[in-house]
Enzyme design. Structure first.
Site, PDB file in Angstrom:
ATOM      1  N   PRO A  47       1.148  -1.253   0.078  1.00  0.00           N
ATOM      2  CA  PRO A  47       0.276   0.665   0.195  1.00  0.00           C
ATOM      3  C   PRO A  47       0.834   1.198   0.375  1.00  0.00           C
ATOM      4  CG  PRO A  47      -1.405  -2.148   1.552  1.00  0.00           C
ATOM      5  CD  PRO A  47       0.675  -2.216   0.913  1.00  0.00           C
ATOM      6  N   ALA A  54       4.040   1.568  -0.845  1.00  0.00           N
ATOM      7  CA  ALA A  54       5.302   1.488  -1.563  1.00  0.00           C
ATOM      8  C   ALA A  54       4.550   1.159  -3.424  1.00  0.00           C
ATOM      9  CB  ALA A  54       6.479   0.622  -1.486  1.00  0.00           C
ATOM     10  N   ILE A  94     -14.723   3.940 -33.596  1.00  0.00           N
ATOM     11  CA  ILE A  94     -14.622   3.754 -34.519  1.00  0.00           C
ATOM     12  C   ILE A  94     -15.990   2.966 -34.699  1.00  0.00           C
ATOM     13  CG2 ILE A  94     -14.060   2.291 -36.359  1.00  0.00           C
ATOM     14  CD1 ILE A  94     -11.098   2.775 -35.874  1.00  0.00           C
ATOM     15  N   GLY A 132     -18.141   3.860 -32.876  1.00  0.00           N
ATOM     16  CA  GLY A 132     -19.606   4.156 -32.589  1.00  0.00           C
ATOM     17  C   GLY A 132     -19.866   3.582 -31.441  1.00  0.00           C
ATOM     18  N   GLU A 177       3.847  -2.994 -14.244  1.00  0.00           N
ATOM     19  CA  GLU A 177       5.119  -3.650 -14.259  1.00  0.00           C
ATOM     20  C   GLU A 177       5.989  -1.943 -13.815  1.00  0.00           C
ATOM     21  OE1 GLU A 177       4.995  -8.510 -15.335  1.00  0.00           O
ATOM     22  OE2 GLU A 177       7.669  -6.804 -16.274  1.00  0.00           O
ATOM     23  N   THR A 198       4.422   2.342 -13.495  1.00  0.00           N
ATOM     24  CA  THR A 198       3.775   2.997 -14.598  1.00  0.00           C
ATOM     25  C   THR A 198       4.108   3.688 -15.657  1.00  0.00           C
ATOM     26  OG1 THR A 198       4.425   4.755 -12.968  1.00  0.00           O
ATOM     27  CG2 THR A 198       2.671   3.490 -12.436  1.00  0.00           C
TER      28      THR A 198
END
Ligand code: COS
Length: 389
Positions: free
Chosen positions: A130, A132, A339, A341, A365, A367
């Site tokens: 949490p 790290a 594309i 829609g 892995e 950010t």
């Protein structure tokens, strides 16, 4: 000299992985996404095909693939279903630190468990906590010597395979004040007393994969389970991630390719204003950008993976690949939905899942901001990856 030609072994591995993705993963991908689980049968088939432990050397029953071949296989697997591919890929992430630093006894004991076609087990890479995430050196899972064993206390979060793993490679610290100087790694079996599973996460994408908290409460860990001594753990993590990020980048290319194929087929078939929408330049250029960027992404992940296969330094190229391919997959899948829609927004269309799956490729892995930290530090010619103070 750069040679883009695949050898016969690489071609065979990619072909096998593609057929597996097409015939075994795609037909159940939407169902696995909805249910948040993977049938045992599929995992057994994957184990028989050597796909549950691609990076584990063949003498321990694994696929024995080099990083380049493993990355290309990863592209196919993520093309099939990113959630299932993440589950299988997490085994490789958990075992790479052990491939690098484990003893022969540890490898013989643990690696075959992941490769048994009749009862394949899972492994989890326990680094993140949490407090790290990007700051990996801040881990607070404490290990202490206690007679003939160690005692482990702490909490890991967002662990892929956390709730289903048979064993974990756990990064922990002997002395939190020392930051990377205190970090070590141990193998912890799920069955050890004091190991428990916390919250199972309800995720946006890669929903077939299991992501959970893993809690260690006064866990007695045998001394022989230490596989990275104090002070070496952080380097082991960095080298592991340098080696595995190309496969994550390749996975992002697989997702993007799946979205591109769906969008291309739809754009050829969907008629508006009296012609297929691919003939509208606005749509046509979206597709051309996708095609260009997928090709570019494949080359950059192959470069990173090729360097890793040769044992060459690949930190910079891995970060190029992870950041470029992750961002590219997000753009490509978002445009594939566009594309389509209104249809693209509906769960019955694959592109809806692909867009949700793509998002994690910018996050896990490392950010894509952390990848830029690595690239930026390199540009500045500094050795510390985080030079901003
Ligand atoms: N290979 C080998 N050594 C490396 C390395 C690499 N790729 N990157 C850093 N190191 C070494 C440094 O040379 C330094 O060693 P010395 O002190 O002996 O000189 C040491 O490690 C510490 O490096 P640095 O000061 O750069 O560490 P930071 O704490 O600033 O963090 C980043 C570096 C941000 C790159 C690291 O914390 C990171 O990768 N974070 C992301 C973690 C992550 O990916 N989490 C996801 C887990 S998987 S879901």
């Amino acid at each position: 000299m750069v040679d883009f030609e695949l050898d016969e072994e690489q071609k065979a591995a990619c072909k096998m992985a593609h057929e597996f993705a097409l015939n075994e993963m795609r037909p159940i991908a939407l169902e696995c996404d909805k249910e948040g689980k993977i049938p045992d049968d599929l995992i057994k088939k994957a184990a028989s095909a050597g796909l549950t432990a691609m990076g584990i050397p063949d003498e321990y029953g694994g696929g024995g693939l080099d990083q380049l071949t493993a990355a290309m296989v990863s592209e196919e697997m993520f093309w099939g279903c990113a959630g299932i591919a993440t589950t299988l890929g997490a085994n490789s992430l958990a075992t790479t630190p052990m491939v690098i630093a484990g003893t022969e006894e540890q490898k013989k004991e643990y690696f075959p468990r992941l490769c048994d076609p009749d009862d394949p087990k899972f492994a989890g890479f326990c680094l993140t906590e949490p407090g790290a995430g990007s700051d990996a050196a801040a881990i607070n899972t404490i290990i202490k010597e206690d007679g003939d064993h160690y005692i482990l206390n702490g909490q890991k979060c967002f662990i892929t395979n956390g709730g289903i793993a048979d064993f974990y490679s756990v990064f922990c610290t002997f002395d939190k004040e020392k930051r990377y100087g205190g970090i070590a790694a141990v193998i912890v079996e799920r069955s050890y007393e004091g190991v428990s599973i916390g919250k199972k996460e309800d995720k946006m994408g890669i929903r077939a994969s299991n992501t959970a908290e893993v809690i260690f409460d006064n866990v007695k860990v045998p001394k022989e389970n230490l596989f990275v001594p104090m002070g070496q753990g952080f380097y082991n993590v960095m080298v592991t991630l340098d080696m595995t990020r190309a496969s994550v980048a390749a996975g992002a290319v697989g997702i993007a390719r799946a979205a591109f194929e769906e969008a291309l087929a739809y754009a050829k078939e969907r008629v508006q204003f009296g012609r297929p929408i691919i003939a509208q330049q606005a749509i046509n250029f979206m597709l051309t950008d996708m095609a260009m960027e997928i090709e570019a992404g494949r080359r950059v992940y192959q470069l990173a993976a090729w360097k890793a296969s040769k044992g060459l330094p690949c930190s910079l190229e891995s970060s190029y690949a992870k950041a470029f391919c992750g961002d590219m997959a997000m753009r490509t899948t978002t445009n594939a939905v566009q594309i389509h829609g209104g249809y693209g927004y509906m769960k019955e269309y694959l592109v809806e899942k692909l867009m949700r799956d793509a998002k994690i490729m910018q996050i896990y892995e490392g950010t894509n901001q952390i990848q830029r930290v690595v690239i930026g530090a390199n540009l500045m010619g500094v050795t510390d990856a985080y030079p901003w103070g």
